[in-house]
Design an enzyme around this catalytic site. Structure first.
Site, PDB file in Angstrom:
ATOM      1  N   GLY A  13       0.624  -0.989   0.479  1.00 54.69           N
ATOM      2  CA  GLY A  13       0.065  -0.222   0.075  1.00 54.69           C
ATOM      3  C   GLY A  13       0.427   1.316   0.226  1.00 54.69           C
ATOM      4  O   GLY A  13       1.819   1.258   0.391  1.00 54.69           O
ATOM      5  N   ASN A 127      -3.769   9.607  13.157  1.00 54.40           N
ATOM      6  CA  ASN A 127      -3.031  10.157  12.222  1.00 54.40           C
ATOM      7  C   ASN A 127      -1.718  10.463  12.868  1.00 54.40           C
ATOM      8  O   ASN A 127      -0.874  10.560  13.639  1.00 54.40           O
ATOM      9  CB  ASN A 127      -3.770  11.781  12.311  1.00 54.40           C
ATOM     10  CG  ASN A 127      -3.287  12.859  11.282  1.00 54.40           C
ATOM     11  OD1 ASN A 127      -1.617  12.839  10.965  1.00 54.40           O
ATOM     12  ND2 ASN A 127      -4.126  13.831  10.997  1.00 54.40           N
ATOM     13  N   PHE A 128      -1.045  10.707  11.602  1.00 55.58           N
ATOM     14  CA  PHE A 128       0.603  10.164  12.552  1.00 55.58           C
ATOM     15  C   PHE A 128       1.534  10.722  11.955  1.00 55.58           C
ATOM     16  O   PHE A 128       3.220  10.548  11.961  1.00 55.58           O
ATOM     17  CB  PHE A 128       0.961   9.040  11.690  1.00 55.58           C
ATOM     18  CG  PHE A 128       0.682   6.850  11.881  1.00 55.58           C
ATOM     19  CD1 PHE A 128       1.071   6.916  13.497  1.00 55.58           C
ATOM     20  CD2 PHE A 128       0.177   6.266  11.443  1.00 55.58           C
ATOM     21  CE1 PHE A 128       1.210   5.857  13.860  1.00 55.58           C
ATOM     22  CE2 PHE A 128       0.133   4.789  12.103  1.00 55.58           C
ATOM     23  CZ  PHE A 128       0.909   4.989  13.360  1.00 55.58           C
ATOM     24  N   HIS A 155      -7.907  18.997   0.838  1.00 56.94           N
ATOM     25  CA  HIS A 155      -7.223  17.256   0.950  1.00 56.94           C
ATOM     26  C   HIS A 155      -7.935  17.329  -0.020  1.00 56.94           C
ATOM     27  O   HIS A 155      -8.590  18.030  -1.230  1.00 56.94           O
ATOM     28  CB  HIS A 155      -8.468  16.492   1.700  1.00 56.94           C
ATOM     29  CG  HIS A 155      -7.520  16.321   3.104  1.00 56.94           C
ATOM     30  ND1 HIS A 155      -8.394  16.953   4.494  1.00 56.94           N
ATOM     31  CD2 HIS A 155      -6.535  15.640   3.908  1.00 56.94           C
ATOM     32  CE1 HIS A 155      -7.853  16.828   5.319  1.00 56.94           C
ATOM     33  NE2 HIS A 155      -7.195  16.167   4.704  1.00 56.94           N
ATOM     34  N   HIS A 156      -7.252  16.333  -1.230  1.00 56.80           N
ATOM     35  CA  HIS A 156      -7.053  15.962  -2.631  1.00 56.80           C
ATOM     36  C   HIS A 156      -9.169  15.014  -2.230  1.00 56.80           C
ATOM     37  O   HIS A 156      -9.671  15.406  -1.581  1.00 56.80           O
ATOM     38  CB  HIS A 156      -6.662  14.763  -2.991  1.00 56.80           C
ATOM     39  CG  HIS A 156      -7.017  13.703  -2.007  1.00 56.80           C
ATOM     40  ND1 HIS A 156      -7.759  12.571  -1.671  1.00 56.80           N
ATOM     41  CD2 HIS A 156      -6.545  13.541  -0.214  1.00 56.80           C
ATOM     42  CE1 HIS A 156      -7.602  12.120  -0.378  1.00 56.80           C
ATOM     43  NE2 HIS A 156      -6.563  12.140   0.235  1.00 56.80           N
ATOM     44  N   LYS A 159     -11.174  12.066  -1.187  1.00 54.57           N
ATOM     45  CA  LYS A 159     -11.399  11.908   0.650  1.00 54.57           C
ATOM     46  C   LYS A 159     -13.003  11.897   0.274  1.00 54.57           C
ATOM     47  O   LYS A 159     -13.760  12.518  -0.239  1.00 54.57           O
ATOM     48  CB  LYS A 159     -10.330  13.130   0.854  1.00 54.57           C
ATOM     49  CG  LYS A 159     -11.463  13.436   2.131  1.00 54.57           C
ATOM     50  CD  LYS A 159     -10.292  13.845   3.420  1.00 54.57           C
ATOM     51  CE  LYS A 159     -10.714  13.578   5.015  1.00 54.57           C
ATOM     52  NZ  LYS A 159     -10.302  12.460   5.057  1.00 54.57           N
TER      53      LYS A 159
HETATM   54  P1  NAP Z   1      -3.849   1.451   0.180  1.00 58.43           P
HETATM   55  O1  NAP Z   1      -2.402   1.788  -0.572  1.00 58.43           O
HETATM   56  O2  NAP Z   1      -5.093   1.199  -0.412  1.00 58.43           O
HETATM   57  O3  NAP Z   1      -3.207   0.337   0.826  1.00 58.43           O
HETATM   58  C1  NAP Z   1      -4.231  -0.231   1.699  1.00 58.43           C
HETATM   59  C2  NAP Z   1      -3.350  -1.923   1.657  1.00 58.43           C
HETATM   60  O4  NAP Z   1      -3.804  -2.669   2.074  1.00 58.43           O
HETATM   61  C3  NAP Z   1      -3.115  -2.540  -0.064  1.00 58.43           C
HETATM   62  O5  NAP Z   1      -1.756  -3.237  -0.341  1.00 58.43           O
HETATM   63  C4  NAP Z   1      -4.332  -3.950   0.455  1.00 58.43           C
HETATM   64  O6  NAP Z   1      -4.299  -5.040  -0.695  1.00 58.43           O
HETATM   65  C5  NAP Z   1      -4.115  -3.862   1.761  1.00 58.43           C
HETATM   66  N1  NAP Z   1      -4.461  -5.229   2.256  1.00 58.43           N
HETATM   67  C6  NAP Z   1      -5.730  -5.360   1.942  1.00 58.43           C
HETATM   68  N2  NAP Z   1      -6.993  -5.955   3.052  1.00 58.43           N
HETATM   69  C7  NAP Z   1      -5.760  -6.674   3.059  1.00 58.43           C
HETATM   70  C8  NAP Z   1      -6.134  -8.504   3.105  1.00 58.43           C
HETATM   71  N3  NAP Z   1      -6.515  -9.040   4.055  1.00 58.43           N
HETATM   72  N4  NAP Z   1      -4.530  -7.940   4.385  1.00 58.43           N
HETATM   73  C9  NAP Z   1      -3.365  -7.871   3.629  1.00 58.43           C
HETATM   74  N5  NAP Z   1      -3.590  -6.429   3.277  1.00 58.43           N
HETATM   75  C10 NAP Z   1      -4.562  -5.907   2.548  1.00 58.43           C
HETATM   76  O7  NAP Z   1      -4.217   2.526   1.322  1.00 58.43           O
HETATM   77  P2  NAP Z   1      -2.558   2.914   2.309  1.00 58.43           P
HETATM   78  O8  NAP Z   1      -3.206   4.542   1.509  1.00 58.43           O
HETATM   79  O9  NAP Z   1      -1.762   2.758   2.106  1.00 58.43           O
HETATM   80  O10 NAP Z   1      -3.871   3.527   3.741  1.00 58.43           O
HETATM   81  C11 NAP Z   1      -3.641   2.103   4.586  1.00 58.43           C
HETATM   82  C12 NAP Z   1      -4.599   2.357   5.470  1.00 58.43           C
HETATM   83  O11 NAP Z   1      -4.177   3.996   6.514  1.00 58.43           O
HETATM   84  C13 NAP Z   1      -5.920   3.076   5.148  1.00 58.43           C
HETATM   85  O12 NAP Z   1      -6.515   2.608   6.712  1.00 58.43           O
HETATM   86  C14 NAP Z   1      -6.028   4.779   5.477  1.00 58.43           C
HETATM   87  O13 NAP Z   1      -7.029   5.362   5.906  1.00 58.43           O
HETATM   88  C15 NAP Z   1      -4.591   4.473   6.342  1.00 58.43           C
HETATM   89  N6  NAP Z   1      -4.106   6.113   6.537  1.00 58.43           N
HETATM   90  C16 NAP Z   1      -3.562   6.274   7.608  1.00 58.43           C
HETATM   91  C17 NAP Z   1      -2.671   7.260   8.041  1.00 58.43           C
HETATM   92  C18 NAP Z   1      -2.559   7.772   9.589  1.00 58.43           C
HETATM   93  O14 NAP Z   1      -1.512   8.495   9.867  1.00 58.43           O
HETATM   94  N7  NAP Z   1      -3.080   6.802  10.689  1.00 58.43           N
HETATM   95  C19 NAP Z   1      -2.469   8.515   7.163  1.00 58.43           C
HETATM   96  C20 NAP Z   1      -2.779   7.780   6.141  1.00 58.43           C
HETATM   97  C21 NAP Z   1      -3.916   7.251   5.532  1.00 58.43           C
HETATM   98  P3  NAP Z   1      -4.425  -4.442  -2.390  1.00 58.43           P
HETATM   99  O15 NAP Z   1      -3.526  -3.321  -2.946  1.00 58.43           O
HETATM  100  O16 NAP Z   1      -4.472  -6.269  -2.299  1.00 58.43           O
HETATM  101  O17 NAP Z   1      -6.094  -3.968  -2.107  1.00 58.43           O
END
Ligand code: NAP
Length: 266
Positions: A13, A127-128, A155-156, A159
């Site tokens: 991801g 939020n990290f 935001h983009h 969202k």
């Molecule tokens: P992303 O690019 O869609 O990545 C999510 C990843 O999870 C993808 O590689 C996906 O695989 C994988 N996944 C889905 N189902 C899975 C499973 N059953 N087992 C293992 N892996 C699985 O999203 P992102 O932007 O990286 O964000 C990931 C999460 O972090 C989201 O919940 C987002 O809201 C959150 N986030 C948090 C912060 C923070 O500061 N805390 C900041 C940004 C984003 P596939 O590609 O096969 O679907």
């Protein structure tokens, strides 16, 4: 210092890719395995564009924890699978650091109970970005002296939710120190619906959605003859990694669930 052994869920991801780099670049972190929904039996180094890290990939998180000795799970996936991962990690004595957003109150309650039963740290941080956390804290500080405030979050355009979680959280934190107050002219009238933004106890929240933006927020305070603006900008997902690092280090020294990075930053 012993290395912190990390299992990363969601390595392909956008956040996961940055986390692989963070772990690789941090001397006392070691990526011991990854959990993905494809690539069983392969290694991180087999995935295109990944660094040369010989960490095995599992599709079954239980099998992963049975095979590999780990200290921390970093989960950056989806709420549906993230909550299963977090629970499984705690069951196997592994401390979760969760960036995945969208956990319900119920999930948090259940996970807190499990973390306390197991006496294990678990950090869930929607939020990290440390700068965003400081922006919220500084805004709360400023609100003691300025009770007229408007929040503009940007935001983009992909969202889904508005206002953003950070915008709403900022309004909540400000409300803890500010009496509810209607701002602007007492007789003001919107000529176009929504012109004055959303209303949180009198604090106006405006959501801008545009391609080209990532995640930005400005908190604007007004007083007699002066304004104060507190602004944070995330330009890419690397902006979240110093918070992931802090959470991994901190989770080793707590024995309960901590929700929100603001609770581990003084
Ligand atoms: P992303 O690019 O869609 O990545 C999510 C990843 O999870 C993808 O590689 C996906 O695989 C994988 N996944 C889905 N189902 C899975 C499973 N059953 N087992 C293992 N892996 C699985 O999203 P992102 O932007 O990286 O964000 C990931 C999460 O972090 C989201 O919940 C987002 O809201 C959150 N986030 C948090 C912060 C923070 O500061 N805390 C900041 C940004 C984003 P596939 O590609 O096969 O679907």
């Amino acid at each position: 210092m012993d290395k912190i052994r990390i299992v990363l869920a969601g390595p392909r991801g956008r956040m996961g890719k940055e986390a692989v780099l963070l772990i690789e670049e941090t001397e006392h972190f070691e990526l011991v395995a990854a959990v993905d929904r494809i690539n069983e039996g392969k290694y991180i180094s087999d995935i295109e564009g990944m660094p040369n890290v010989q960490a095995p990939i599992y599709t079954d998180i239980e099998k992963c924890f049975q095979d590999v000795k780990a200290d921390v799970l970093v989960d950056l996936t989806t709420p549906e699978i993230g909550r299963v991962h977090t629970k499984t990690a705690l069951t196997y004595g592994v401390r979760p650091v969760v960036g995945t957003t969208g956990f319900s109150e119920e999930d948090l309650k259940e996970l807190k109970q499990l973390a306390e039963e197991k006496e294990l740290g678990c950090i869930i941080a929607p939020n990290f970005a440390i700068g965003a956390i400081l922006m919220m804290k500084f805004s709360q500080m400023a609100a003691k002296y300025f009770d007229d405030v408007e929040i503009i979050e940007m935001h983009h355009d992909q969202k889904l939710d508005a206002p953003s979680g950070t915008g709403l959280k900022t309004a909540e934190l400000i409300s803890e120190v500010r009496e509810a107050k209607k701002q602007g002219h007492p007789e003001e009238k919107e000529l176009l619906e929504g012109a004055r933004g959303a209303d949180y106890e009198g604090i106006r929240l405006h959501s801008v959605r545009l391609p080209g933006l990532i995640a930005h927020q400005e908190v604007m305070f007004g007083g007699f003859g002066q304004t104060l603006k507190i602004r944070h900008d995330s330009y890419n997902r690397a902006s979240f990694m110093s918070g992931v690092k802090l959470a991994v280090d901190t989770v080793m020294n707590v024995d309960t669930l901590v929700y929100g990075l603001e609770n581990i930053i003084d």
